[in-house]
Scaffold this motif. Structure first.
Motif, PDB file in Angstrom:
ATOM      1  N   ASP A 253      40.544 133.648 -39.547  1.00 26.86           N
ATOM      2  CA  ASP A 253      40.518 134.402 -38.298  1.00 26.86           C
ATOM      3  C   ASP A 253      40.867 135.872 -38.521  1.00 26.86           C
ATOM      4  O   ASP A 253      40.337 136.751 -37.845  1.00 26.86           O
ATOM      5  N   SER A 254      41.741 136.129 -39.467  1.00 30.47           N
ATOM      6  CA  SER A 254      42.220 137.491 -39.697  1.00 30.47           C
ATOM      7  C   SER A 254      41.154 138.424 -40.262  1.00 30.47           C
ATOM      8  O   SER A 254      41.324 139.650 -40.213  1.00 30.47           O
ATOM      9  N   VAL A 255      40.061 137.880 -40.780  1.00 31.95           N
ATOM     10  CA  VAL A 255      39.034 138.731 -41.384  1.00 31.95           C
ATOM     11  C   VAL A 255      37.681 138.623 -40.688  1.00 31.95           C
ATOM     12  O   VAL A 255      36.739 139.337 -41.060  1.00 31.95           O
ATOM     13  N   LYS A 256      37.570 137.767 -39.690  1.00 35.99           N
ATOM     14  CA  LYS A 256      36.298 137.610 -38.985  1.00 35.99           C
ATOM     15  C   LYS A 256      35.848 138.929 -38.386  1.00 35.99           C
ATOM     16  O   LYS A 256      36.636 139.642 -37.766  1.00 35.99           O
ATOM     17  N   GLY A 257      34.566 139.227 -38.588  1.00 39.41           N
ATOM     18  CA  GLY A 257      34.013 140.467 -38.072  1.00 39.41           C
ATOM     19  C   GLY A 257      34.210 141.653 -38.991  1.00 39.41           C
ATOM     20  O   GLY A 257      33.621 142.718 -38.771  1.00 39.41           O
ATOM     21  N   ARG A 258      35.036 141.509 -40.016  1.00 36.37           N
ATOM     22  CA  ARG A 258      35.286 142.614 -40.949  1.00 36.37           C
ATOM     23  C   ARG A 258      34.792 142.292 -42.362  1.00 36.37           C
ATOM     24  O   ARG A 258      34.347 143.194 -43.070  1.00 36.37           O
ATOM     25  N   PHE A 259      34.911 141.040 -42.766  1.00 37.75           N
ATOM     26  CA  PHE A 259      34.514 140.635 -44.117  1.00 37.75           C
ATOM     27  C   PHE A 259      33.243 139.801 -44.059  1.00 37.75           C
ATOM     28  O   PHE A 259      33.028 139.050 -43.106  1.00 37.75           O
ATOM     29  N   THR A 260      32.429 139.898 -45.113  1.00 41.33           N
ATOM     30  CA  THR A 260      31.216 139.091 -45.226  1.00 41.33           C
ATOM     31  C   THR A 260      31.124 138.513 -46.625  1.00 41.33           C
ATOM     32  O   THR A 260      31.156 139.262 -47.612  1.00 41.33           O
ATOM     33  N   ILE A 261      31.015 137.198 -46.696  1.00 31.09           N
ATOM     34  CA  ILE A 261      30.833 136.533 -47.978  1.00 31.09           C
ATOM     35  C   ILE A 261      29.348 136.254 -48.174  1.00 31.09           C
ATOM     36  O   ILE A 261      28.629 135.924 -47.228  1.00 31.09           O
ATOM     37  N   SER A 262      28.882 136.412 -49.405  1.00 30.94           N
ATOM     38  CA  SER A 262      27.480 136.133 -49.707  1.00 30.94           C
ATOM     39  C   SER A 262      27.369 135.714 -51.172  1.00 30.94           C
ATOM     40  O   SER A 262      28.317 135.886 -51.950  1.00 30.94           O
ATOM     41  N   ARG A 263      26.217 135.166 -51.502  1.00 36.61           N
ATOM     42  CA  ARG A 263      26.005 134.726 -52.868  1.00 36.61           C
ATOM     43  C   ARG A 263      24.589 135.019 -53.306  1.00 36.61           C
ATOM     44  O   ARG A 263      23.662 134.984 -52.498  1.00 36.61           O
ATOM     45  N   ASP A 264      24.417 135.293 -54.584  1.00 36.79           N
ATOM     46  CA  ASP A 264      23.104 135.490 -55.190  1.00 36.79           C
ATOM     47  C   ASP A 264      22.991 134.454 -56.302  1.00 36.79           C
ATOM     48  O   ASP A 264      23.519 134.652 -57.400  1.00 36.79           O
TER      49      ASP A 264
END
Length: 121
Positions: free
Chosen positions: A61-72
């Motif tokens: 909850d503390s990072v929602k909207g600010r952090f984005t996880i992704s993978r290649d």
């Protein structure tokens, strides 16, 4: 044996951005869930974000909207884009590879060595 190597940590001012990367060795990357965790001295390591082998994501909850996880999967690399950073985001960030394709039903099998993120006020 899988090796996870993080990079991209550093010092940034409040409101700034950083992008962490985690390069994984081996051929199992694409079929495993991956995650980012962080630990502040004196506290337990906490989940920041996770991504399944199919691309489903979960965030603290503390990072929602600010952090984005992704993978290649072609590059065997996991990313964490961190925007609008706050001093409370200061921690050592760890890359994690789960034992299965879902982060809900499996545990962490391998950890990276960690990378320091420091956000100055």
């Amino acid at each position: 044996q899988v090796q996870l190597v993080e990079s991209g940590g550093g010092l940034v001012q409040t409101g700034g951005s950083l992008k962490l990367s985690c390069a994984a060795s081996g051929s199992i990357f694409s079929i495993k869930a991956m995650g980012w965790y962080r630990r502040v001295p004196g506290k337990q390591r906490e989940l920041v974000a996770a991504i399944s082998s199919g691309g489903s994501t979960n965030y603290a909850d503390s990072v929602k909207g600010r952090f984005t996880i992704s993978r290649d999967n072609a590059k065997n690399t996991l990313y964490l884009q961190m925007n609008s950073l706050k001093p409370e985001d200061t921690a050592v960030y760890y890359c994690a590879l789960y034992s299965g394709g879902s982060y809900y039903y499996t545990g962490v099998a391998y950890w990276g060595q960690g990378t320091q993120v420091t956000v100055s006020s």
